[in-house]
Design an enzyme around this catalytic site. Structure first.
Site, PDB file in Angstrom:
ATOM      1  CD  GLU A 283      50.446  56.507  -0.118  1.00 40.30           C
ATOM      2  OE1 GLU A 283      50.413  55.748  -1.098  1.00 40.30           O
ATOM      3  OE2 GLU A 283      51.108  57.552  -0.085  1.00 40.30           O
ATOM      4  CD  GLU A 286      47.793  51.071   2.948  1.00 40.59           C
ATOM      5  OE1 GLU A 286      47.706  51.901   2.009  1.00 40.59           O
ATOM      6  OE2 GLU A 286      48.283  49.935   2.812  1.00 40.59           O
ATOM      7  CB  CYS A 303      51.955  57.026  -6.491  1.00 44.99           C
ATOM      8  SG  CYS A 303      52.968  57.903  -5.350  1.00 44.99           S
ATOM      9  CB  SER A 323      50.641  52.304   0.391  1.00 43.19           C
ATOM     10  OG  SER A 323      49.337  52.575  -0.039  1.00 43.19           O
ATOM     11  CE  LYS A 362      52.454  57.145 -12.912  1.00 44.32           C
ATOM     12  NZ  LYS A 362      51.818  56.618 -11.700  1.00 44.32           N
ATOM     13  CD  GLU A 365      50.671  52.678 -12.528  1.00 44.46           C
ATOM     14  OE1 GLU A 365      50.688  53.736 -13.180  1.00 44.46           O
ATOM     15  OE2 GLU A 365      50.637  52.649 -11.291  1.00 44.46           O
ATOM     16  CD  GLU A 370      48.132  44.073 -11.166  1.00 42.89           C
ATOM     17  OE1 GLU A 370      48.130  43.359 -12.186  1.00 42.89           O
ATOM     18  OE2 GLU A 370      49.136  44.720 -10.790  1.00 42.89           O
ATOM     19  CB  CYS A 507      56.753  62.702 -11.324  1.00 45.86           C
ATOM     20  SG  CYS A 507      56.016  61.239 -10.639  1.00 45.86           S
TER      21      CYS A 507
END
Ligand code: HC1
Ligand code: SF4
Length: 574
Positions: A283, A286, A303, A323, A362, A365, A370, A507
């Protein structure tokens, strides 16, 4: 100030205080059920729908709800008269009269506020027999189970979803006895714009909203001889799990977690923090790449899966600014099934990756198609901090007496930068520690960015790097994220980098953490625990992690390079 007495005790409180708040200041407990006061984020569930908190006020004929009645000068309140107690008992009996009576088998058994209140009020029989509802259970999503038969219409979930998160998936539909809390058109959760942030689950007093329980999948994997079961644990778990075993919020139990996981039989015990360091490598690269090459700014962190789903649904025109980094636990899975599988000389198809996360999103996710590599999911099973605690209990492990143990390597080593990922502001702070050194080629002596810390929903700062002023912002809670995104959309924003986490506090306040019952002081204490672990580390910058350096040297090549893109980056969908 306003003077009043409650149960013969005098108190003076500011104008605008409710009887409930005044009683709390006197340590007088008035039971509540629908009430939810998230004072740190200035949000109160105001509906006063349950009436459990009724009290007697001298001169008033009717009992009054303490949560919705403001104090007045000379008021004389009694919270403990037989009339008030009987009224509360009646309300609970009425709620129980059409509530399924399967407490022993319920997901929330011993964690249910209705159950506790019935016990506290000594309810042993129910005078009323109500028509029982039969709405069916919505198990359509990977993250959340919705069982409306257990809903008591407290509306806390609606407040969280509509007012705090501004997603507005859950709201009251129909009228009177027919009222239910549902997505529009009674759609299953999976087909809505629900982000699976789990904040509704976090505040539901009963088992109307719970996480999808994946515990049996983990037991099955652990008992399958052909499988190599590798576990990783998220930053935020280590400062909250102890609460399930009577410890204080924020108490660090990292070493005990490793011991417990070894006892449960996992083949390898690793740390998602390692992958958080890896995320920073990608990150920060980037960010530096975009700054140097006139790329799109601001860059947004990626994230948090609930945040990702939020921007995909709500801001599809901005899909090119987040990102492209996968979240750390997904990066971990991709590296474990390639680099580590190679090192262990095992077929990655036999590896099962289990993530222990503070988050219910999560789970969803991990199922995104993908987030795979060569037809293998990066992560196979996700369980929450709460489910992990249940597994520890099921196995009869005495958590409190466990000795500290250390993670396996090479994917178990981490720096202080990665630990703070678990709190709001931490990801950006970690990225800045690395980006600063990469841009200036100088050592960053003072690594703590205090302006990015704390529980405020939106934080902003300008960081000077060489002759550049880098404007950054941090938002937690999707309502705050929406404000920032609206500014970007209308061209009012001049930020270079923004961190967004869906749950208030980041989180550590995730929907899969031990229930904090709306007390965000608990979330702050968890943050302190993470900052403490950061301070205790020899290495506090992600790019200094020797195992990360080795991973690039032996396997990935350049950060943000070809192989890294193939394994560690993703894309988003409208
Ligand atoms: Fe999080 Fe993350 S910090 S998203 O908040 O980037 O869930 O703890 O594991 O993946 O590392 C959650 C926490 C967690 C990821 C990391
Ligand atoms: Fe709303 Fe989050 Fe619950 Fe979905 S998970 S219904 S977005 S509060």
């Amino acid at each position: 100030l306003v003077n009043l007495t409650i149960n013969n005790k005098n108190i003076a409180v500011p104008k605008g205080t409710t009887i409930l708040e005044a009683a709390k200041a006197l340590n007088i407990k008035i039971p509540t059920l629908c009430h939810l006061d998230l004072h740190n984020i200035k949000m109160v569930n105001k509906v006063a729908s349950c009436r459990v908190c009724v009290v007697e006020v001298e001169g008033k004929k009717n009992l009054l709800p303490a949560c919705a009645t403001l104090v007045s000068e000379g008021m004389i309140v009694r919270t403990d008269t037989l009339r008030a107690i009987k009224a509360r008992r009646n309300i609970i009996e009425l709620l129980l009269s059409n509530h399924p009576q399967d407490c022993l088998l319920c997901e929330k058994n011993t964690d249910c506020e209705l159950q506790s209140l019935a016990a506290e009020l000594g309810i042993r029989e129910i005078k009323y027999k109500g028509a029982s509802s039969n709405h069916g259970i919505d198990k359509s999503s990977y993250s959340i189970v919705k069982n409306l038969d257990k809903c008591i219409l407290c509306r806390r979930c609606e407040t969280m979803c509509s007012e705090v998160q501004t997603v507005s998936v859950l709201s009251g539909v129909d009228r009177g006895f027919e009222t239910i809390i549902s997505p529009s058109f009674y759609n299953p959760m999976h087909e809505t714009s629900c982000t699976f942030c789990g904040q509704c689950v976090a505040v539901c007093p009963t088992a109307a909203l719970t996480e999808v329980n994946n515990i049996s999948k983990v037991w099955d994997a652990l008992n399958d001889d052909k499988k190599i079961v590798i576990v990783q644990t998220a930053p935020a778990v280590r400062v909250a799990l102890g609460e399930e075993f009577g410890m204080q919020p924020g108490e660090l139990v990292t070493g005990k977690i490793v011991s417990a996981l070894r006892s449960l039989g996992f083949n390898k015990v690793f740390d998602t923090d390692f992958a958080a360091d890896l995320t920073i490598m990608e990150e920060a690269s980037e960010l530096v790449y975009r700054i140097k090459n006139g790329g799109k700014l601001p860059i947004l962190t990626s994230c948090c899966p609930a945040w990702v789903k939020f921007f995909e649904h709500q801001f599809p025109e901005l899909l090119d600014i987040p990102s492209s980094c996968k979240s750390p636990h997904e990066m971990f899975g991709a590296i474990a099934k390639t680099y580590l599988a190679d090192k262990m000389k095992v077929n990655p198809k036999n590896i099962v990756i289990v993530s222990i996360m503070p988050c219910v999103a999560k789970k969803y996710e991990a199922a995104r198609p993908e987030l795979t590599h060569e037809d293998m999911k990066d992560v196979d099973i996700v369980i929450t901090t709460r489910e992990f605690a249940k597994m520890i209990r099921e196995a009869g492990i005495d958590f409190n007496s466990l000795k500290d143990d250390v993670f396996d390597n090479p994917l178990g080593e981490s720096t202080g930068a990665s630990v703070i990922f678990g709190t709001t502001g931490g990801v950006l702070e970690a990225a800045l520690r690395t980006a600063y050194e990469w841009i200036t080629h100088e050592t960053l002596e003072s690594v703590e960015f205090n302006e990015l810390r704390g529980m405020d929903g939106i934080k902003e700062a300008t960081i000077k790097i060489n002759d550049m002023n880098i404007n950054v912002a941090v938002a937690s809670g999707l309502g705050n994220a929406r404000k920032i995104l609206e500014d970007i959309k209308s061209g009012k924003s001049n930020y270079h980098a923004i961190e967004i986490m869906a749950c208030p506090g980041g989180c550590i306040g995730g929907g899969g953490q031990p229930y904090h019952h709306g007390n965000l002081e608990i979330v702050s204490k968890r943050a302190e625990g993470l900052y403490k672990e950061d301070r205790s580390k020899n290495l506090r910058k992600s790019h200094e992690n020797p195992y990360i350096q080795k991973l690039y040297k032996e396997f990935l090549g350049e950060p943000y390079g070809k192989k890294a893109h193939e394994l560690l980056h993703t894309h988003y969908f409208k």
